[in-house]
Design a protein around this motif. Structure first.
Motif, short mmCIF file in Angstrom:
data_model
loop_
_atom_site.label_atom_id
_atom_site.label_comp_id
_atom_site.label_asym_id
_atom_site.label_seq_id
_atom_site.Cartn_x
_atom_site.Cartn_y
_atom_site.Cartn_z
N LEU A 73 34.84 49.54 57.42
CA LEU A 73 33.72 49.44 56.49
C LEU A 73 33.15 50.82 56.15
N ILE A 74 33.03 51.67 57.15
CA ILE A 74 32.54 53.03 56.93
C ILE A 74 33.50 53.81 56.05
N TYR A 75 34.80 53.71 56.35
CA TYR A 75 35.80 54.42 55.55
C TYR A 75 35.72 53.99 54.09
N CYS A 76 35.69 52.68 53.87
CA CYS A 76 35.66 52.17 52.49
C CYS A 76 34.40 52.63 51.76
N ALA A 77 33.27 52.59 52.43
CA ALA A 77 32.02 53.04 51.80
C ALA A 77 32.11 54.52 51.42
N ARG A 78 32.63 55.33 52.31
CA ARG A 78 32.73 56.77 52.05
C ARG A 78 33.77 57.09 50.99
N ALA A 79 34.80 56.25 50.89
CA ALA A 79 35.87 56.48 49.91
C ALA A 79 35.57 55.83 48.56
N GLY A 80 34.45 55.13 48.46
CA GLY A 80 34.09 54.48 47.21
C GLY A 80 34.89 53.22 46.93
N ILE A 81 35.38 52.59 47.96
CA ILE A 81 36.16 51.37 47.81
C ILE A 81 35.23 50.17 47.88
N ASP A 82 35.28 49.32 46.86
CA ASP A 82 34.54 48.07 46.86
C ASP A 82 35.43 47.05 47.58
N LEU A 83 35.19 46.88 48.85
CA LEU A 83 36.06 46.04 49.67
C LEU A 83 36.01 44.58 49.25
N ASP A 84 34.83 44.11 48.82
CA ASP A 84 34.75 42.73 48.30
C ASP A 84 35.71 42.54 47.14
N GLU A 85 35.67 43.45 46.19
CA GLU A 85 36.54 43.35 45.01
C GLU A 85 38.01 43.52 45.40
N ALA A 86 38.29 44.45 46.27
CA ALA A 86 39.68 44.68 46.69
C ALA A 86 40.25 43.44 47.38
N MET A 87 39.44 42.77 48.19
CA MET A 87 39.91 41.56 48.86
C MET A 87 40.15 40.43 47.86
N ARG A 88 39.27 40.31 46.88
CA ARG A 88 39.48 39.29 45.84
C ARG A 88 40.77 39.57 45.08
N ARG A 89 40.98 40.84 44.73
CA ARG A 89 42.14 41.21 43.92
C ARG A 89 43.44 41.09 44.72
N LYS A 90 43.43 41.50 45.96
CA LYS A 90 44.67 41.59 46.74
C LYS A 90 44.98 40.31 47.53
N TRP A 91 43.98 39.64 48.07
CA TRP A 91 44.20 38.50 48.95
C TRP A 91 43.73 37.17 48.36
N LEU A 92 42.48 37.11 47.95
CA LEU A 92 41.88 35.82 47.61
C LEU A 92 42.45 35.20 46.33
N ARG A 93 43.06 36.02 45.51
CA ARG A 93 43.66 35.48 44.29
C ARG A 93 44.74 34.44 44.61
N TRP A 94 45.34 34.53 45.79
CA TRP A 94 46.40 33.59 46.15
C TRP A 94 45.86 32.19 46.40
N LEU A 95 44.55 32.05 46.53
CA LEU A 95 43.94 30.75 46.71
C LEU A 95 43.58 30.08 45.40
N GLU A 96 43.69 30.82 44.32
CA GLU A 96 43.39 30.27 43.01
C GLU A 96 44.59 29.51 42.47
N PRO A 97 44.34 28.38 41.80
CA PRO A 97 45.46 27.58 41.25
C PRO A 97 46.35 28.41 40.33
N GLY A 98 47.65 28.28 40.51
CA GLY A 98 48.60 28.93 39.65
C GLY A 98 48.91 30.37 40.02
N GLU A 99 48.28 30.91 41.05
CA GLU A 99 48.50 32.31 41.41
C GLU A 99 49.70 32.49 42.35
N ALA A 100 49.91 31.56 43.26
CA ALA A 100 51.02 31.71 44.20
C ALA A 100 52.31 31.33 43.50
#
Length: 101
Positions: A73-100
């Motif tokens: 969390l500290i690394y992401c904050a310092r690097a300007g990474i929006d971890l919520d958005e990155a998780m949605r884009r990289k992981w959570l999209r697979w839970l949406e219909p038609g994505e897998a």
């Protein structure tokens, strides 16, 4: 507690810790600390699976996992990474219909 709220708390604690121990948190500090904490998690995992010497302790394993998450969390904050958005884009999209595929 949301991930964003957790990050704010972890950053406050990190600031307090750094001030008390006079730690210079330069540009790559968070990434190096993340690697250090991952090593400690790995060492405890090895003890728990009887592949390293020392007394295994499941509570310590959890503490080390918490350290890894905190430093991530500290690394992401310092690097300007929006971890919520990155998780949605990289992981959570697979839970949406038609994505897998």
């Amino acid at each position: 507690m949301t991930l964003s709220e957790l990050t704010v708390s972890v950053l406050r604690i990190s600031d307090i810790y750094a001030a008390e121990h006079r730690i210079d948190r330069d540009r790559d500090w968070a990434l190096l600390k993340l690697q250090e904490e991952l090593g400690e998690l790995t060492a405890e995992h090895l003890r728990l699976t009887s592949r390293a010497r020392g007394e295994p302790d499941a509570e310590v394993l959890g503490d080390e996992a918490a350290d890894v998450l905190g430093m991530l969390l500290i690394y992401c904050a310092r690097a300007g990474i929006d971890l919520d958005e990155a998780m949605r884009r990289k992981w959570l999209r697979w839970l949406e219909p038609g994505e897998a595929a």
